[in-house]
Design an enzyme around this catalytic site. Structure first.
Site, PDB file in Angstrom:
ATOM      1  N   ARG A  13     -25.918  -1.566   7.319  1.00 16.81           N
ATOM      2  CA  ARG A  13     -25.648  -3.000   7.220  1.00 16.81           C
ATOM      3  C   ARG A  13     -26.308  -3.805   8.330  1.00 16.81           C
ATOM      4  O   ARG A  13     -26.663  -4.955   8.163  1.00 16.81           O
ATOM      5  CB  ARG A  13     -24.133  -3.230   7.374  1.00 16.81           C
ATOM      6  N   GLU A  53     -19.938  -4.963  10.405  1.00 13.97           N
ATOM      7  CA  GLU A  53     -20.875  -4.163  11.193  1.00 13.97           C
ATOM      8  C   GLU A  53     -21.964  -5.011  11.849  1.00 13.97           C
ATOM      9  O   GLU A  53     -22.354  -4.756  12.996  1.00 13.97           O
ATOM     10  CB  GLU A  53     -21.518  -3.076  10.312  1.00 13.97           C
ATOM     11  N   LYS A  66       0.858  -1.186   0.000  1.00 10.03           N
ATOM     12  CA  LYS A  66       0.000   0.000   0.000  1.00 10.03           C
ATOM     13  C   LYS A  66       0.895   1.238   0.000  1.00 10.03           C
ATOM     14  O   LYS A  66       1.843   1.301   0.778  1.00 10.03           O
ATOM     15  CB  LYS A  66      -0.854  -0.042   1.269  1.00 10.03           C
TER      16      LYS A  66
HETATM   17  C1  LIG Z   1     -19.214  -1.787   5.097  1.00  8.70           C
HETATM   18  C2  LIG Z   1     -18.006  -0.901   5.142  1.00  8.70           C
HETATM   19  N1  LIG Z   1     -17.421  -0.630   6.322  1.00  8.70           N
HETATM   20  C3  LIG Z   1     -16.331   0.186   6.376  1.00  8.70           C
HETATM   21  C4  LIG Z   1     -15.824   0.721   5.238  1.00  8.70           C
HETATM   22  C5  LIG Z   1     -14.656   1.696   5.310  1.00  8.70           C
HETATM   23  N2  LIG Z   1     -13.502   1.209   4.562  1.00  8.70           N
HETATM   24  C6  LIG Z   1     -13.203   1.663   3.338  1.00  8.70           C
HETATM   25  S1  LIG Z   1     -11.860   0.955   2.699  1.00  8.70           S
HETATM   26  C7  LIG Z   1     -11.605   0.044   4.085  1.00  8.70           C
HETATM   27  C8  LIG Z   1     -10.422  -0.866   4.190  1.00  8.70           C
HETATM   28  C9  LIG Z   1     -10.232  -1.644   2.974  1.00  8.70           C
HETATM   29  O1  LIG Z   1      -9.110  -2.453   3.120  1.00  8.70           O
HETATM   30  P1  LIG Z   1      -8.774  -3.468   1.985  1.00  8.70           P
HETATM   31  O2  LIG Z   1     -10.042  -4.072   1.464  1.00  8.70           O
HETATM   32  O3  LIG Z   1      -7.754  -4.422   2.500  1.00  8.70           O
HETATM   33  O4  LIG Z   1      -8.198  -2.576   0.822  1.00  8.70           O
HETATM   34  P2  LIG Z   1      -6.908  -1.639   0.835  1.00  8.70           P
HETATM   35  O5  LIG Z   1      -7.378  -0.260   1.126  1.00  8.70           O
HETATM   36  O6  LIG Z   1      -5.959  -2.143   1.881  1.00  8.70           O
HETATM   37  O7  LIG Z   1      -6.367  -1.755  -0.524  1.00  8.70           O
HETATM   38  C10 LIG Z   1     -12.594   0.290   5.023  1.00  8.70           C
HETATM   39  C11 LIG Z   1     -12.656  -0.321   6.357  1.00  8.70           C
HETATM   40  C12 LIG Z   1     -16.478   0.421   4.025  1.00  8.70           C
HETATM   41  N3  LIG Z   1     -16.080   0.939   2.870  1.00  8.70           N
HETATM   42  N4  LIG Z   1     -17.547  -0.386   4.010  1.00  8.70           N
END
Ligand SMILES: Cc1ncc(C[n+]2csc(CCOP(=O)(O)OP(=O)(O)O)c2C)c(N)n1
Length: 644
Positions: A392, A364, A280
């Protein structure tokens, strides 16, 4: 300088490039991301991590005939750059510009919109099954980050995939990070795979194996070799138990290996999961050193990564600091976040009360059920979730928390318009979806100090209770050292006279707007009472009845959809009371609101002093019944319970 990127108008232009050019293209895309996002803000770290991966996917597959689904889709900027949106890219997340997520209306290459996590695999399966039923030849590829594998729905999809289709490519983009460090057993499991000392050997084997891929015969041979290598490490990989053939882990920044692997996966006659390792923030030092901050951020210095400090404390920070205090007072207070320690500011709580802090992953529904269990055993869970993500967990709120009348506190961050992120992230529905549930109390503070009082009130309350507060900084109201409890269902009268002709019931951040409207009304010859409504459920019927019977019009103000919102609650109560006072309601219309700057969007949709005034004056002029005939009562006094 002539850039390759400037000649990329569609994925076909990517396919024409030789490997060294693709690598140069990757470097140019990184620079473009760093430069543009330094002005617009956005998800820099995640996109820097998927540059090579996205290039390779577009090199091998053919969108829009083939379909790419990106989970959350915050990492789809590179996809946007390669699919005919290069020229508009500088507008990303700006009003009228490109959205920061996949959007079906934005491009035929965005086959599926998203913003919430965990949706890609299920939707991809639906598309793959539809293709199978229609004998289609197209490919469906779902890319999901490691944190999306903390979502329950991802496993609901995995549980079904192999039973329903033979052709689906799942790409697990593993960078070890959610927004914060990824959590839970799956994170440890993936970590075990990638930190095993045998990985280097395995990686070499895998690279050699893809090198050999030429035809099906070579493929069978290679598959056997790879199988043998893998079984030394993982005799039973979890994904294989779900019926997906597991490949990897491979280096997600190695374009030739990625291309060959995708070419191999493309011809598989069974669903496959490719485990890709990425970094990342790759290519931007500040992002590598500060993963959390660079997941998503506002404008920054493109050289140093420095950001401008915010003014005063955000609502999230006031929430977290107050919770630290409450947890110190009361050892039953616990805090829960669903993968948002940074966004909810609970990372400020964690060091103070580490044993009472829980990050459950992007889960959630589980967060709410977990809170319910804690509450059954006498704990006081404060469940901090963004308003949009709490959607959710609707059934868990109804069936588990409210039906059992459990004292869970829902702390809804980003309640109201979220701005740049757009429709997937606006928190505009929570009043309507929570107001209908028996036993639940729903409150909205007008400023930081009232948020602290409401959190204290929630701690003392014996049933389910929710508080919503907006994104960003509040008005800067100093927070008292010792919070006070607010009587449930009681509003606060901020301004009144004995000749008021209008009553303005304002919710939360719109209270200052109410004050301004009242001032302007004064200029028009109308005196107005201003009420900080505080509760959307139960609403303050006494205050409402008093004013409905004594003024010519009521104005309600809310940063929420009008349908089912606070104004609707007022209308319902007036109907129950048999009162017909005209009500002007200001709030968001019955449509999804695009991304933009809050001020611009409020102006566009009439959440303004001017619109409110205009509608109110029209109502006052057309409503010709004389002002109330009822005897005025003195307004209700404030009742505060002293701190126990
Ligand atoms: C239901 C939900 N909860 C929380 C989020 C907030 N959120 C956005 S991106 C993310 C982390 C994503 O991590 P990952 O899938 O590993 O992708 P990366 O950013 O590391 O590439 C979160 C928790 C969301 N988008 N949807």
């Amino acid at each position: 300088m002539d850039r390759i990127l400037d000649h990329i108008n569609s994925p076909a232009d990517v396919k024409r490039l030789a490997i060294p050019k693709l690598e140069k293209l990757a470097a140019e895309i990184r620079q473009e991301l760093i430069t543009v996002l330094s002005r617009t803000g956005g998800h820099l770290g995640p996109n820097l991590g998927v540059v090579e991966l996205t290039i390779a996917m577009h090199y091998v597959f053919n969108t829009p005939e083939d379909h790419f689904l990106f989970d959350v889709s915050h990492q789809a900027y590179v996809h946007k750059l390669l699919t005919g949106r290069r020229e508009q890219f500088h507008t990303i997340r700006t009003p009228g510009g490109l959205n920061g997520f996949m959007l079906r209306t934005e491009s035929p290459h965005d086959c599926y919109g998203a913003g919430h996590a965990g949706t890609a695999l299920s939707a991809a399966l639906g598309m793959a099954v539809a293709r199978d039923r229609m004998d289609g030849k197209e490919h469906v590829v779902a890319l999901a980050g490691d944190a999306s594998f903390t979502c329950g729905i991802t496993y609901e999809a995995l549980n079904n995939i192999a039973h329903h289709t033979r052709r689906l490519v799942v790409v697990l983009n593993d960078n070890e990070w959610s927004i914060d460090k990824n959590v839970g057993a799956i994170a440890s499991y993936l970590n075990k795979i990638t930190t095993n000392p045998k990985y280097d050997y395995l990686h070499e084997q895998a690279a050699r194996f893809v090198e050999k891929i030429g035809g099906k015969r070579a493929l069978t041979m290679a598959r056997k070799a790879e199988e043998a290598a893998k079984s030394m490490l993982w005799p039973s990989v979890i994904f294989e138990e779900f019926g997906l053939k597991y490949y990897g882990p491979i280096d997600g920044h190695d374009i030739p290996t990625l291309i060959k692997t995708f070419e191999f996966l493309k011809i598989q006659e069974r669903p496959v999961l490719l485990h890709v390792l990425t970094q990342k923030g790759k290519g931007f030092e500040p992002a590598l050193h500060s993963q959390k901050q660079f997941h998503g951020l506002g404008p920054y210095d493109p050289e140093t990564g420095e950001t401008k400090p915010l003014g005063h404390r955000t609502y999230s920070e006031v929430f977290a600091d107050t919770l630290v205090k409450l947890a110190t007072m009361n050892d039953r207070v616990v805090a829960i976040t669903a993968a948002m320690p940074n966004g909810t500011a609970l990372d400020r709580f964690r060091p103070h009360h580490p044993r009472r802090y829980f990050d459950v992953g992007i889960a959630e529904e589980h967060a709410v059920l977990f809170a319910a269990g804690l509450a059954v055993k006498g704990f006081k869970p404060f469940c901090a979730l963004y308003s949009t993500f709490l959607q959710r967990a609707f059934d868990q709120i109804v069936h588990d928390v409210c039906l059992q009348n459990l004292p869970v506190v829902f702390c809804m961050d980003r309640g109201g318009l979220s701005g740049d992120d757009g429709p997937t992230h606006h928190g505009l529905f929570d009043i309507s979806y929570l107001r209908s549930i028996p036993n639940l109390v729903h409150m909205v503070p007008k400023d930081e100090d009232e948020l602290a009082d409401m959190l204290y009130t929630a701690m003392l309350h014996h049933g389910p209770i929710a508080v919503r507060y907006p994104r960003g900084a509040g008005p800067g109201t100093p927070v008292k050292d010792v919070p006070k409890a607010i009587p449930i269902g009681k509003s606060e009268l901020l301004q009144h006279s004995d000749h008021d002709r209008v009553a303005i019931f304002a919710l939360g951040a719109l209270v200052p707007m109410a004050n301004e409207i009242a001032r302007k009304l004064e200029g028009e010859g109308y005196s107005a009472a201003v009420i900080n409504a505080r509760f959307t459920k139960p609403i303050d019927v006494e205050m409402l009845e008093f004013y409905a019977a004594s003024v010519d019009a009521i104005l309600t103000l809310e940063d929420h959809v009008l349908k089912g919102g606070f104004g609707s609650a007022v209308l319902e109560e007036l109907n129950n009371l048999g009162l017909h006072t005209p009500v002007v309601r200001i709030g968001w219309p019955d449509r999804f609101i695009e991304h933009g700057k809050p001020e611009g969007l409020r102006a566009k949709y009439g959440i303004t002093v001017e619109t409110a005034l205009e509608k109110l004056l029209t109502a006052l002029k057309t409503h010709n019944s004389p002002a109330n005939t009822r005897k005025r009562q003195p307004p209700l006094p404030e009742v505060f319970e002293p701190l126990a």
